[in-house]
Design an enzyme around this catalytic site. Structure first.
Site, short mmCIF file in Angstrom:
data_model
loop_
_atom_site.label_atom_id
_atom_site.label_comp_id
_atom_site.label_asym_id
_atom_site.label_seq_id
_atom_site.Cartn_x
_atom_site.Cartn_y
_atom_site.Cartn_z
NE ARG A 180 -7.63 2.91 3.44
CZ ARG A 180 -7.97 2.15 4.47
NH1 ARG A 180 -9.20 1.67 4.57
NH2 ARG A 180 -7.08 1.85 5.40
NE ARG A 181 -6.80 2.25 8.40
CZ ARG A 181 -5.49 2.02 8.52
NH1 ARG A 181 -4.70 2.95 9.04
NH2 ARG A 181 -4.97 0.87 8.14
NE ARG A 221 2.86 9.77 10.06
CZ ARG A 221 3.89 10.41 9.49
NH1 ARG A 221 3.84 11.71 9.28
NH2 ARG A 221 4.97 9.75 9.11
CB CYS A 238 -4.81 16.12 -4.39
SG CYS A 238 -6.28 15.40 -5.13
CE LYS A 256 -0.82 0.23 5.02
NZ LYS A 256 -1.85 0.28 6.07
#
Length: 307
Positions: A128-129, A146, A239, A80
């Site tokens: 996305r989450r 992070r 983006c 990913k």
């Protein structure tokens, strides 16, 4: 014979690289394997969310540079993290069998998402989450976090979060599965493109490396990942956009689900497409075009304007 594997230095990255090392040495008894730890831009910038850091290849570029300059012989990445366009001269030589591709929720008090208090604070660095969470629970608050897997889990206590969302594959590989409150099925929260899969990258002209790692390639996983990455390739607009896809390979068929959403989850477009294994690349592009026609283009254009 000796080879060098380029890898990030996080616990998860080292687990992945060591797994490849053990597989190689189990297959090639006379092979000596050395891990070369490389710090990437994504590892160095920890005080900003990934969406604000921007750019492609945040966790792979420096590792690819070492491969190109022949300081290493192969590179092991989380799929990913790998951009859909590779540098000239590099290829993905093997895609091992995929681990669990789901997202997992770890919460304070083991409370599932649907039972969390109104205004609950959930930690994630992934747009996305974030978009899918807000689509499911518009009342919750997203807190950007992070760090490595263990650090993000600890932020539940250190930052008073109600929970965090992480990839199930990493939690299982590092033996944190017992901390999981619930797993989200792909139908509920679509994973990142290639989530749960590894990419073993090599130089295209390195026939010896191709032969060494060839046995690790898992056809079903490669086909599924090919469809997902084709979907992403067609949509990518430079983006940071909430994009997700999952290709289920069943026998001779592929069932691909794709999604594009805005960051607040207000607009979320999903669709599916089916085809045969030899259509993997084409299916990803076709599904992406279908979503663009259904409104994804407007979402992409809006986010591009705000960059």
């Amino acid at each position: 014979m000796k080879i060098k594997i380029g890898t990030r230095g996080s616990a998860l990255a080292l687990w992945q690289a060591n797994w490849v090392k053990s597989q190689l040495q189990g297959r090639h008894r006379d092979l000596s394997v050395e891990l070369v730890k490389i710090k990437t831009k994504g590892d160095k910038i920890l005080d900003q969310s990934l969406s604000k850091v921007g750019g492609k290849g945040l966790f792979v570029k420096e590792i690819e540079d070492a491969l190109i300059s022949r300081e290493t012989d192969i590179a092991v990445h989380s799929m990913k993290d790998v951009p859909v366009k590779l540098p000239d001269g590099l290829i993905i030589g093997a895609v091992p069998e995929r681990e669990d591709l789901r997202d997992a929720f770890i919460s304070a008090g083991s409370i599932p998402l649907k039972r969390l208090r109104q205004g609950a604070r959930i930690g994630t660095s992934s747009l996305r989450r974030q978009s899918q969470l807000l689509h499911l629970r518009p009342d919750i608050a997203i807190v950007p976090i992070r760090g490595n897997v263990e650090t993000r889990i600890k932020k539940i206590e250190t930052e008073g979060l109600d929970g965090v969302i992480l990839a199930a594959a990493g939690l299982k590989r590092l033996r944190f599965e017992h901390k999981v409150t619930e797993f989200f099925e792909p139908e509920v929260m679509l994973p990142a493109i290639g989530q749960g899969a590894l990419a073993i990258e090599i130089r295209d002209d390195d026939d010896a490396a191709k032969e060494l790692i060839g046995f690790l390639d898992h056809e079903k996983t490669r086909i599924g990942v090919t469809a997902e990455r084709s979907f992403l390739r067609t949509l990518e607009g430079g983006c940071q956009v909430p994009i997700a896809a999952w290709a289920r390979v069943d026998g001779e068929s592929i069932h691909l689900i794709g999604m594009v959403a805005d960051v607040d989850g207000g607009s979320l477009i999903r669709d599916t497409i089916d085809g045969t294994l030899d259509q993997a690349e084409a299916l990803g592009g076709l599904l992406a075009e279908r979503l663009l026609e259904q409104g994804a283009r407007a979402i992409l254009d809006k986010l591009l304007e705000n960059e």
